[in-house]
Design a protein around this motif. Sequence first.
Motif, PDB file in Angstrom:
ATOM      1  N   ARG A 196      -3.903   3.803 -10.332  1.00 58.10           N
ATOM      2  CA  ARG A 196      -5.098   3.882  -9.495  1.00 58.10           C
ATOM      3  C   ARG A 196      -4.948   3.025  -8.237  1.00 58.10           C
ATOM      4  NH1 ARG A 196     -11.256   2.863 -11.579  1.00 58.10           N
ATOM      5  NH2 ARG A 196     -12.257   3.552  -9.676  1.00 58.10           N
ATOM      6  N   LYS A 237      -2.142   4.688  -6.016  1.00 63.87           N
ATOM      7  CA  LYS A 237      -2.269   6.098  -5.675  1.00 63.87           C
ATOM      8  C   LYS A 237      -2.363   6.324  -4.168  1.00 63.87           C
ATOM      9  CE  LYS A 237      -5.891   8.239  -7.282  1.00 63.87           C
ATOM     10  NZ  LYS A 237      -6.839   9.056  -8.040  1.00 63.87           N
ATOM     11  N   LYS A 238      -3.234   5.599  -3.505  1.00 61.23           N
ATOM     12  CA  LYS A 238      -3.407   5.804  -2.065  1.00 61.23           C
ATOM     13  C   LYS A 238      -2.144   5.449  -1.274  1.00 61.23           C
ATOM     14  CE  LYS A 238      -6.555   4.886   1.719  1.00 61.23           C
ATOM     15  NZ  LYS A 238      -7.783   4.227   2.152  1.00 61.23           N
ATOM     16  N   TRP A 269       0.587   8.183  -1.827  1.00 61.40           N
ATOM     17  CA  TRP A 269       0.402   9.447  -1.112  1.00 61.40           C
ATOM     18  C   TRP A 269       0.572   9.264   0.388  1.00 61.40           C
ATOM     19  CZ3 TRP A 269       1.551  13.453  -3.512  1.00 61.40           C
ATOM     20  CH2 TRP A 269       1.261  13.601  -4.857  1.00 61.40           C
ATOM     21  N   GLN A 270       0.254   8.093   0.917  1.00 60.45           N
ATOM     22  CA  GLN A 270       0.506   7.850   2.339  1.00 60.45           C
ATOM     23  C   GLN A 270       2.003   7.828   2.629  1.00 60.45           C
ATOM     24  OE1 GLN A 270      -1.658   4.300   3.390  1.00 60.45           O
ATOM     25  NE2 GLN A 270      -3.545   5.431   3.756  1.00 60.45           N
TER      26      GLN A 270
END
Length: 120
Positions: free
Chosen positions: A92, A95-96, A99-100
């Motif tokens: 969690r 995750k950001k 993906w970046q």
Amino acid sequence: MKPSKQSQPPGETPEPDFEQELEEVERSLLSLKERYDQVQHDRQQQAQWQQHRDQLKHNKSQTPQFKAELRQIQQQLEMLELNLESQLFSWRSLKKPFWQVVRFGGMGVIIGWILKSYAG
């Protein structure tokens, strides 16, 4: 100036997403507090096990019981280390950024191919 409350129908909240966001923040805070308590407890237990291990190492008798107890203490310490490290990085939280990296890295590769095809 603040907007007038008279323009809103009674019983409706101005931002329904705000309540959901607030609940999510409260859950995250509660989770963080629980994790903090767990880490404090595990650190305290780790210090106790290390102290006990050091006391046993200073003991000169090398009986099979002694070796078994030392192995058990070492296993407990390893398990505590895993518990302390377990939630430092979770999917969690990663995750950001993941993906970046995928998005911008992929865009960089595509732009590189385009530039290479024009230059070549």
